[in-house]
Design an enzyme around this catalytic site. Structure first.
Site, short mmCIF file in Angstrom:
data_model
loop_
_atom_site.label_atom_id
_atom_site.label_comp_id
_atom_site.label_asym_id
_atom_site.label_seq_id
_atom_site.Cartn_x
_atom_site.Cartn_y
_atom_site.Cartn_z
N PRO A 199 0.81 -1.23 0.00
CG PRO A 199 -0.97 -1.61 1.49
CD PRO A 199 0.31 -2.21 0.99
CB SER A 228 8.49 3.92 -7.89
OG SER A 228 7.39 4.14 -8.74
CG HIS A 252 -12.48 1.89 -35.10
ND1 HIS A 252 -11.12 1.71 -35.16
CD2 HIS A 252 -13.02 0.66 -35.30
CE1 HIS A 252 -10.85 0.44 -35.38
NE2 HIS A 252 -11.99 -0.22 -35.48
CD GLU A 268 7.29 -6.32 -14.21
OE1 GLU A 268 6.10 -6.37 -13.85
OE2 GLU A 268 8.19 -6.98 -13.66
C1 FAD Z 1 -3.23 -3.77 -12.92
C2 FAD Z 1 -2.01 -3.77 -12.06
C3 FAD Z 1 -1.28 -4.93 -11.92
C4 FAD Z 1 -0.15 -4.95 -11.11
N1 FAD Z 1 0.51 -6.14 -10.89
C5 FAD Z 1 1.49 -6.21 -9.95
C6 FAD Z 1 2.06 -7.47 -9.56
O1 FAD Z 1 1.68 -8.53 -10.07
N2 FAD Z 1 3.01 -7.47 -8.59
C7 FAD Z 1 3.45 -6.32 -7.99
O2 FAD Z 1 4.30 -6.39 -7.11
N3 FAD Z 1 2.93 -5.12 -8.35
C8 FAD Z 1 1.96 -5.03 -9.30
N4 FAD Z 1 1.41 -3.80 -9.65
C9 FAD Z 1 1.93 -2.60 -9.02
C10 FAD Z 1 2.72 -1.73 -9.99
O3 FAD Z 1 3.93 -2.34 -10.33
C11 FAD Z 1 2.89 -0.37 -9.33
O4 FAD Z 1 1.62 0.27 -9.35
C12 FAD Z 1 3.95 0.49 -9.99
O5 FAD Z 1 5.22 -0.05 -9.78
C13 FAD Z 1 3.94 1.94 -9.51
O6 FAD Z 1 3.90 2.02 -8.11
P1 FAD Z 1 2.79 2.94 -7.40
O7 FAD Z 1 1.48 2.59 -8.00
O8 FAD Z 1 2.93 2.81 -5.94
O9 FAD Z 1 3.16 4.41 -7.86
P2 FAD Z 1 4.22 5.41 -7.17
O10 FAD Z 1 5.52 4.73 -7.00
O11 FAD Z 1 3.58 6.02 -5.98
O12 FAD Z 1 4.35 6.50 -8.31
C14 FAD Z 1 3.40 7.55 -8.52
C15 FAD Z 1 3.93 8.44 -9.65
O13 FAD Z 1 5.19 9.00 -9.25
C16 FAD Z 1 6.19 8.68 -10.21
N5 FAD Z 1 7.47 8.50 -9.53
C17 FAD Z 1 7.75 7.72 -8.47
N6 FAD Z 1 9.05 7.81 -8.14
C18 FAD Z 1 9.62 8.67 -9.02
C19 FAD Z 1 10.93 9.19 -9.23
N7 FAD Z 1 11.97 8.81 -8.45
N8 FAD Z 1 11.13 10.07 -10.22
C20 FAD Z 1 10.11 10.45 -11.04
N9 FAD Z 1 8.85 9.98 -10.91
C21 FAD Z 1 8.61 9.11 -9.91
C22 FAD Z 1 5.70 7.41 -10.88
O14 FAD Z 1 6.27 7.25 -12.19
C23 FAD Z 1 4.20 7.67 -10.93
O15 FAD Z 1 3.91 8.45 -12.04
C24 FAD Z 1 0.30 -3.76 -10.48
C25 FAD Z 1 -0.44 -2.57 -10.65
C26 FAD Z 1 -1.57 -2.58 -11.41
C27 FAD Z 1 -2.37 -1.31 -11.51
#
Ligand code: FAD
Length: 376
Positions: free
Chosen positions: A123, A127, A330, A355
Site C-alpha cells: 500500500p 516505485s 473508428h 513493471e
Molecule cells: C493492474 C495492475 C497490476 C499490477 N501487478 C502487480 C504485480 O503482479 N506485482 C506487484 O508487485 N505489483 C503489481 N502492480 C503494481 C505496480 O507495479 C505499481 O503500481 C507500480 O510499480 C507503480 O507504483 P505505485 O502505483 O505505488 O506508484 P508510485 O511509485 O507512488 O508513483 C506515482 C507516480 O510517481 C512517479 N514516480 C515515483 N518515483 C519517481 C521518481 N523517483 N522520479 C520520477 N517519478 C517518480 C511514478 O512514475 C508515478 O507516475 C500492479 C499494478 C496494477 C495497476
C-alpha cells in the site's frame, strides 16, 4: 525472422484468433477470469514455454516467450497478462531455487494446473521497493510473514506467490507462499480501467507460516534475485504493449479499408494514410528495439539493462499512442464496446505504469547514459 519463429508465431496467432479473441470482450465486460483462453493456452503447452523439459516445460527461449505474449495480447491483453505473470512468479525459483523447491513449484505451473504470482508492491510502497514493510521472521525451522501486498496480478487465482519480504534491517528474501498456507488471505478483486480479465487483489499475510524449504536460496539476497529477473519481465511487458498496439492497428486498418465517407474508402484520405503510416513506424521501431534488447538479454550483455528499459518505454508509449489513434480512426464507433479498440486503449494504459513506471525506466536509462559516457 527465422522460419522456426515465424511458424511458432503463426501457430499462436491462429490459436489466439480461434480460441481467445471470441471471448475477450465478454471477459472484459464481466471482469471474469479468461477461462477459455487459459484452457486453449494449456492445450498448446504455452504455460510451460520458459521451463526446461525436466520440469515439464518446452524450453522455449526469450524470443519465443516474447512472440507468444505479443500474439495473445493482440487479441486479449488480460490473457497475455495471466500467462506472463505465471512466468514472473516462478522466475526466482527457476534461477536460484533448490532442486526440492523447483520440483515443488514449477511442474504444476508448467502444465498450467497451478498459477503463480509475484508480490513486491505494498500500500505505501510502489516505485521505491527499499521501503518494503512486509516482515519475515525466523521461528524454529519456519518463517513467519506479516504484511500486505497490493495490486497483485493473478491473485487470488494463483496457487504460488513469490513474496519479497524484509528479513533483516537491510535484507530481503523471496518466500514462496502457497495460497493454502495458514495466515494467507486475499483482498477484494480490484475494479480496474483495463486488463479487467486479469485478477488483481491484495495478498494479506497475518502470521503466515512458511517452511524453510520455501525460501528462495539466501533469505538476504531476495532483492538482487528480483532485480535479476526484471530484464526478462520488462521485455515481456514490452511485448504485451506491442501486441496490443498491433491488435489495435490491425483493427484500424481493416475498418478504414471497409468504411466509406464522402463516396470513398476512409483508407483513401491522405490525412488518415499519414496516421496509419506513423502508427506502422511506431510499431516496427518499438519491435526492433525490443528484439534488440531480447538479443542482449539472451547473450548476457550488460547493456541489456538499459536497452530493455528503452524497449519497455518505447513499446508502451508507442502502444498508447497507436491504440488512441486506432480508436480515432473508428470515429464514434471506436468509442463503443462494439469494437475492440476501446478495450485495447483501456488495456494498454497500464503497460506505461507496471513493471517500473515509464518515469522509472527513464531513470534507469539516464543513469546508464551518465555512467558510461560512451556511445554503444
Ligand atoms: C493492474 C495492475 C497490476 C499490477 N501487478 C502487480 C504485480 O503482479 N506485482 C506487484 O508487485 N505489483 C503489481 N502492480 C503494481 C505496480 O507495479 C505499481 O503500481 C507500480 O510499480 C507503480 O507504483 P505505485 O502505483 O505505488 O506508484 P508510485 O511509485 O507512488 O508513483 C506515482 C507516480 O510517481 C512517479 N514516480 C515515483 N518515483 C519517481 C521518481 N523517483 N522520479 C520520477 N517519478 C517518480 C511514478 O512514475 C508515478 O507516475 C500492479 C499494478 C496494477 C495497476
Amino acid at each position: 525472422m527465422d522460419t522456426e519463429y515465424q511458424d511458432f508465431r503463426d501457430s499462436v496467432r491462429k490459436l489466439a484468433a480461434d480460441r481467445i479473441a471470441p471471448h475477450a470482450a465478454d471477459v472484459d465486460d464481466k471482469e471474469r477470469f479468461p477461462e477459455e483462453a487459459w484452457q486453449a493456452l494449456r492445450e498448446a503447452d504455452l504455460p510451460g514455454l520458459p521451463y526446461g523439459e525436466k520440469l515439464g516445460g518446452s524450453g522455449g527461449d526469450l524470443l519465443s516467450q516474447v512472440i507468444a505474449v505479443e500474439e495473445v495480447a493482440a487479441v486479449c491483453g488480460s490473457s497475455a497478462l495471466v500467462l506472463l505473470v505465471n512466468w514472473a512468479g516462478t522466475s526466482t525459483v527457476v534461477s536460484h531455487g533448490s532442486d526440492e523447491l523447483l520440483e515443488e513449484v514449477v511442474p504444476g505451473v508448467a502444465s498450467g494446473e497451478a498459477g503463480a504470482a509475484w508480490c513486491m508492491t505494498e500500500p505505501t510502497v510502489g516505485s521505491d521497493l527499499s521501503g518494503i514493510k512486509t516482515a519475515a521472521k525466523q521461528d524454529g525451522g519456519d518463517w513467519i510473514l506479516n504484511g500486505q501486498k497490493r495490486f497483485i496480478s493473478n491473485a487470488p487465482w494463483a496457487d504460488w506467490y513469490a513474496v519479497l519480504a524484509r528479513s533483516g534491517e537491510r535484507d530481503f528474501g523471496v518466500f514462496m507462499v502457497h495460497r493454502d498456507d495458514p495466515g494467507v488471505s486475499f483482498g477484494p478483486h480490484e475494479k480496474k480501467m483495463g486488463m479487467r480479465g486479469s485478477p488483481t487483489a491484495d495478498v494479506i499475510l497475518e502470521d503466515a507460516r512458511i517452511p524453510a524449504r520455501r525460501v528462495v536460496n539466501d533469505p538476504k539476497r531476495g532483492y538482487s534475485y528480483i532485480n535479476g529477473e526484471l530484464n526478462v519481465s520488462r521485455a515481456l511487458i514490452a511485448a504485451q504493449a506491442l501486441g496490443i498496439a498491433q491488435g489495435a492497428f490491425d483493427q484500424a486498418v481493416s475498418y478504414t479499408a471497409e468504411r466509406e465517407q464522402f463516396g470513398q474508402s476512409l483508407s483513401r484520405f491522405q490525412m488518415l494514410r499519414g496516421m496509419v503510416a506513423d502508427m506502422a513506424v511506431k510499431i516496427e521501431s518499438a519491435r526492433a528495439l525490443l528484439y534488440d534488447a531480447v538479443a542482449l538479454i539472451s547473450a548476457g550483455d550488460p547493456r541489456a539493462r538499459s536497452r530493455v528499459s528503452m524497449a519497455k518505454l518505447l513499446c508502451s508509449d508507442n502502444a498508447m499512442s497507436v491504440a488512441t489513434d486506432a480508436l480515432q480512426l473508428h470515429g464514434g464507433y471506436g468509442f463503443t464496446r462494439e469494437y475492440p479498440v476501446e478495450r485495447m486503449m483501456r488495456d494498454v494504459k497500464i503497460t506505461q505504469i507496471y513493471e517500473g513506471t515509464n518515469q522509472i525506466q527513464r531513470l534507469v536509462i539516464a543513469k546508464d547514459v551518465y555512467a558510461k559516457q560512451v556511445r554503444s
